[in-house]
Design an enzyme around this catalytic site. Structure first.
Site, PDB file in Angstrom:
ATOM      1  N   GLU A 187      52.054  55.547  41.314  1.00 10.65           N
ATOM      2  CA  GLU A 187      52.965  55.111  40.247  1.00 10.65           C
ATOM      3  C   GLU A 187      52.468  55.526  38.870  1.00 10.65           C
ATOM      4  O   GLU A 187      53.065  55.164  37.864  1.00 10.65           O
ATOM      5  CB  GLU A 187      53.140  53.589  40.325  1.00 10.65           C
ATOM      6  CG  GLU A 187      53.888  53.180  41.587  1.00 10.65           C
ATOM      7  CD  GLU A 187      54.011  51.669  41.772  1.00 10.65           C
ATOM      8  OE1 GLU A 187      53.254  50.929  41.114  1.00 10.65           O
ATOM      9  OE2 GLU A 187      54.854  51.245  42.589  1.00 10.65           O
ATOM     10  N   ASP A 189      54.594  47.791  51.674  1.00 12.29           N
ATOM     11  CA  ASP A 189      53.256  47.419  52.132  1.00 12.29           C
ATOM     12  C   ASP A 189      53.285  46.919  53.577  1.00 12.29           C
ATOM     13  O   ASP A 189      52.364  47.176  54.356  1.00 12.29           O
ATOM     14  CB  ASP A 189      52.689  46.263  51.282  1.00 12.29           C
ATOM     15  CG  ASP A 189      52.689  46.532  49.794  1.00 12.29           C
ATOM     16  OD1 ASP A 189      53.533  47.317  49.336  1.00 12.29           O
ATOM     17  OD2 ASP A 189      51.874  45.926  49.088  1.00 12.29           O
ATOM     18  N   LYS A 221      46.814  56.697  41.121  1.00 15.24           N
ATOM     19  CA  LYS A 221      46.605  55.261  41.340  1.00 15.24           C
ATOM     20  C   LYS A 221      46.190  54.972  42.780  1.00 15.24           C
ATOM     21  O   LYS A 221      45.341  54.132  43.047  1.00 15.24           O
ATOM     22  CB  LYS A 221      47.908  54.533  41.015  1.00 15.24           C
ATOM     23  CG  LYS A 221      47.871  53.044  41.135  1.00 15.24           C
ATOM     24  CD  LYS A 221      49.234  52.449  40.804  1.00 15.24           C
ATOM     25  CE  LYS A 221      49.224  50.934  40.889  1.00 15.24           C
ATOM     26  NZ  LYS A 221      50.574  50.369  40.813  1.00 15.24           N
ATOM     27  N   GLN A 222      46.824  55.672  43.722  1.00 16.34           N
ATOM     28  CA  GLN A 222      46.584  55.366  45.145  1.00 16.34           C
ATOM     29  C   GLN A 222      46.965  56.582  45.969  1.00 16.34           C
ATOM     30  O   GLN A 222      47.620  57.495  45.465  1.00 16.34           O
ATOM     31  CB  GLN A 222      47.425  54.161  45.552  1.00 16.34           C
ATOM     32  CG  GLN A 222      48.927  54.415  45.521  1.00 16.34           C
ATOM     33  CD  GLN A 222      49.732  53.139  45.405  1.00 16.34           C
ATOM     34  OE1 GLN A 222      50.063  52.723  44.300  1.00 16.34           O
ATOM     35  NE2 GLN A 222      50.060  52.528  46.534  1.00 16.34           N
TER      36      GLN A 222
HETATM   37  C1  BGC Z   1      51.524  49.569  44.350  1.00 18.43           C
HETATM   38  C2  BGC Z   1      52.673  49.651  45.318  1.00 18.43           C
HETATM   39  C3  BGC Z   1      52.752  48.362  46.091  1.00 18.43           C
HETATM   40  C4  BGC Z   1      52.828  47.161  45.166  1.00 18.43           C
HETATM   41  C5  BGC Z   1      52.755  45.848  45.893  1.00 18.43           C
HETATM   42  C6  BGC Z   1      51.719  48.357  43.449  1.00 18.43           C
HETATM   43  O1  BGC Z   1      50.637  48.241  42.573  1.00 18.43           O
HETATM   44  O2  BGC Z   1      51.466  50.728  43.553  1.00 18.43           O
HETATM   45  O3  BGC Z   1      52.484  50.742  46.197  1.00 18.43           O
HETATM   46  O4  BGC Z   1      53.877  48.382  46.915  1.00 18.43           O
HETATM   47  O5  BGC Z   1      51.745  47.197  44.265  1.00 18.43           O
HETATM   48  O6  BGC Z   1      51.544  45.736  46.582  1.00 18.43           O
END
Ligand code: BGC
Length: 769
Positions: A488, A358, A601-602
């Site tokens: 994820e 992040d 998810k993202q």
């Molecule tokens: C995200 C990751 C992130 C982590 C910490 C997770 O929910 O999928 O990409 O690094 O949260 O923010």
């Protein structure tokens, strides 16, 4: 999603108290100063539901790993920034009864975080069972001028009775974490003292031996006039207090001013810690509450001067962006390259307060844009210092010859994550660290960073990619098997586009850097090459083969890169068809169902398109966005921001606005139903990007600042401040115009809507559409 925070341009306001929302408010009203911070726990006793949390940057405990089934390669521990000494505590007794907001009736309650001044305050009127009423006012801050200092002012006023009030300010180092794998305590006693109106506690973390010293002193005022008093001191292991009982008449105000200092062995040698602690306490005592408060608020005004974003015509959006900027500035100040930015900052225990990808992917751009370049450089140096550990980490997984795999989660360079599908597979993080080096150099022009720091890191990462790919006869190409992309919600996939793309991008970038270094500093380059045993000819030969022959899964029919080899085998049903009652899906569906679903998810493939937009035509960006965004549930806080930027880029302005609001107000409106755990601090960097890169269309290309700005339809104007290579600019968008004002001596080359211009020192230029 929940909507109880009042809209205000500069303040976060809660009017009325609902115990069910207390954990959310404790997160939202958190304060910090880069060195320490805490949730908005009440000063007085509260027996209702609460997550107590005071955190100190860099002070961690290695909590022994707990997993159901051990896999070789798992780390021994999860290093977490832990709940530490509570310096805000005051117990309050009214006659014989302790004040506890969970046990009295609350007639009125108002809490406010003043982001302009950096102050947290609260007012309440409460009633005991026998009808005695009391008002209380509390205000506190952690100083951004003296980062070891915190101060609070706490006032009680009996409304309809006269009686005795006992106040017991204390320091409590006997604290625990909710998140403790074996329900152990993490602190041990060193020493505690209480004498007159001051007290101190020295504690130390078990295993890691971080020593923390906390000291306090206080004074009392009646109706604003200092009061003579003789406190009763008391101590017990890890705890010290002083108690004072005062008769107070109906309508009189009794005020306690408590000044506190928290120092650690991270910043002072252990033998000198106590003396340093007392020195700072003396210093802040001589200044006093008012003066400390004034300098603190003035410093906040200076911070806003260089980082504020103004919006005219949309209070919710204005509050949202300021909240994000405020929290980022509270979490990281960038003077110490040993510190970093945990996903929750100082606002909760989740994610252990430690470093994820992040930082590089989402936070770095904010600090590049709003702080001196040393701040971003320190974020990069943090990883440089961890390079030997990243090489060791890769070694544990079987990689050799200087290949580096940076941890998914770390504080000291060692991997702390322990879910195989992430720890071993979510390797795109390595690419994010390489990308951050590019981003930093592109933005600042600090090419000197490359030798040795940047180059050494790039070489380690390139060596990793070079070993992580394998040749597939079947495909006649290099492939990367068994990975988890940023999404994820699917694991152990083959040829994740983002990972493969990032791998070859890193190799290409490292080759470019080598060419540059050979030209610019051949001697030093030679030295570093020898130190790193870099066989330039054979190693780069393989990189070039990989670059030319990487497999990037592509669907010809749709004209899009695929998130992974088998993505199209999934049943593709847009996320809007999911029953709203079942969202977020990660709180309603089995993991099995999520993994087999098409829901993302993202940003994953779109993360690559965001970073490497110039590799695509606008048509291609649109095709990918149209395919992936409808399947995205944005259940990572890191998601809406990237989508907002892409939406802006391809002209989907309404969508960009909708996603911007979602990222800016993610915590204020608790979009993902998890603000109670802490704020999504790292995604706040993403919010800043969504504004500056989305609405501002800002990019840095070939030493120029490029803007392609637009105004969301119902806004009157927006403006933001930006640092760029020694210059400080203010840019403003109004309907039909865009103005760039240079507040510095340094001239800047800009391109606005395709038109090039030089903005000279202290000049302003207005561009018309
Ligand atoms: C995200 C990751 C992130 C982590 C910490 C997770 O929910 O999928 O990409 O690094 O949260 O923010």
């Amino acid at each position: 999603m929940i909507n109880y925070i009042k809209h205000h341009e500069w303040k976060v306001i809660e009017d009325g108290f609902d115990p069910a929302l207390n954990r959310i408010s404790e997160s939202l009203f958190s304060i910090g100063n880069g060195r320490m911070g805490q949730r908005a726990n009440f000063e007085e006793t509260y027996s209702g539901d609460s997550l107590r949390g005071s955190y100190i940057a860099g002070v961690y405990y290695p909590d022994k790993t707990r997993v159901g089934w051990w896999k070789n390669g798992y780390p021994e521990y999860f290093a977490k920034i832990i709940n530490s000494v509570n310096w805000i505590g005051i117990r309050v007794w009214v006659d014989e009864e302790e004040l506890d907001l969970n046990k009295v009736s609350i007639l009125r309650f108002y809490r406010e975080l003043d982001m302009q001044k950096g102050l947290l305050s609260r007012q309440a009127t409460v009633e005991f069972a026998d009808g005695r009423q009391l008002t209380l006012r509390a205000e506190r801050f952690v100083s951004i001028v003296t980062p070891e200092a915190g101060a609070l002012r706490y006032t009680v006023k009996p409304l309809n009775f006269s009686g005795t009030i006992t106040v017991v300010p204390y320091l409590d180092g006997d604290v625990e974490n909710e998140d403790a794998n074996y329900q152990e305590k993490f602190w041990k006693e060193i020493k505690q003292e209480a004498d007159g109106n001051s007290a101190s506690v020295l504690t130390e973390t078990l295993k890691t031996g971080f020593r923390v010293g906390a000291a306090m002193s206080f004074r009392l005022l009646r109706n604003g006039h200092p009061l003579d008093f003789s406190p009763q001191p008391a101590t017990r292991p890890l705890y010290a207090e002083a108690s004072v009982t005062v008769p107070v008449k109906k309508g009189e105000e009794l005020t306690l001013e408590k000044l506190a200092v928290v120092v650690t062995s991270l910043n002072f040698p252990k033998q000198e810690l106590e003396a340093e602690m007392l020195k700072v306490l003396k210093q802040i005592e001589s200044e006093g509450y008012e003066m400390l408060r004034r300098e603190h608020s003035n410093r906040w005004a200076e911070k806003w001067e260089t980082s504020d974003i103004r919006i005219e015509g949309d209070v919710a959006a204005q509050q949202g962006i300021r909240f994000n900027i405020f929290q980022l500035n509270q979490t990281y100040t960038g003077e110490d390259e040993r510190l970093n930015i945990g996903p929750k900052g100082f606002t909760g225990e989740k994610y252990g307060g430690v470093t994820y990808w992040d930082t590089e992917a989402y936070c770095l751009p904010f600090f590049l844009g709003t702080a001196p370049s040393e701040v971003s450089r320190n974020l990069l140096l943090y990883r440089y210092k961890h390079l030997p550990k990243a090489i060791e980490n890769a070694g544990k997984l079987g990689f050799t010859d200087g290949a580096a795999l940076y941890p998914m989660v770390t504080i000291n360079g060692e991997e702390c994550h322990n879910e195989w599908e992430i720890t071993f597979e979510e390797i795109h993080r390595n690419g994010a660290i390489a990308y951050a080096i590019w981003n930093y150099i592109n933005y600042t022009g600090d090419y000197e960073y490359l030798l040795p720091f940047g180059f050494e890191v790039l070489l380690g990462i390139s060596r990793f990619w070079s070993q992580r790919v394998n040749w597939s006869d079947e495909k006649g190409a290099f492939v990367i098997l068994g990975v988890t992309g940023p999404n994820e919600y699917e694991n152990n996939v083959d040829n994740n586009y983002h990972t493969n793309n990032l791998a070859v991008w890193t190799l290409r970038f490292t080759l470019d850097v080598i060419d540059y270094l050979k030209k610019e500093d051949p001697w030093l380059y030679q030295e570093v090459r020898e130190k790193l045993k870099f066989n330039e000819i054979t190693e780069t030969q393989r990189w070039k083969e990989i670059i030319s022959n990487i497999h990037l899964p592509f669907d010809k029919k749709r004209g899009i890169f695929l998130q992974q080899e088998n993505f199209l085998n999934k049943e593709l049903i847009p996320a809007e068809k999911i029953d709203p009652a079942q969202r977020p899906i990660n709180q309603h569906w089995s993991w099995d169902r999520i993994l087999r679903s098409c829901y993302i998810k993202q940003a994953d493939t779109l993360q690559s398109l965001f970073w490497f937009e110039d590799d695509h035509s606008e048509e291609s960006l649109r095709r990918h966005f149209d395919f992936y965004e409808p399947l995205t549930v944005h259940e990572s806080s890191l998601s809406p921001c990237v989508h907002a930027i892409l939406a802006a880029k391809i002209g989907y302005r309404e969508k960009a606005y909708e996603l911007y609001l979602r990222t800016a107000r993610l915590d204020l409106d608790d979009y993902n139903n998890d603000t109670a755990d802490g704020l999504h601090v790292t995604s706040m960097g993403g919010t800043w990007m969504a504004f500056v890169m989305g609405f501002g269309g800002m990019r840095v290309k070939k030493q120029r600042l490029i803007f392609d700005p637009f105004l969301p339809s119902h806004w009157k104007s927006w403006s933001f401040r930006i640092n760029f290579r020694g210059a400080h600019l203010e840019v403003k968008k109004t309907p039909g115009t865009f103005t760039v004002r240079n507040h510095s001596e340094v001239e800047v080359a800009v391109t606005v809507w395709g038109k090039e211009a030089i903005i000279r020192d202290h000049e302003k230029t207005t561009f018309k559409i």
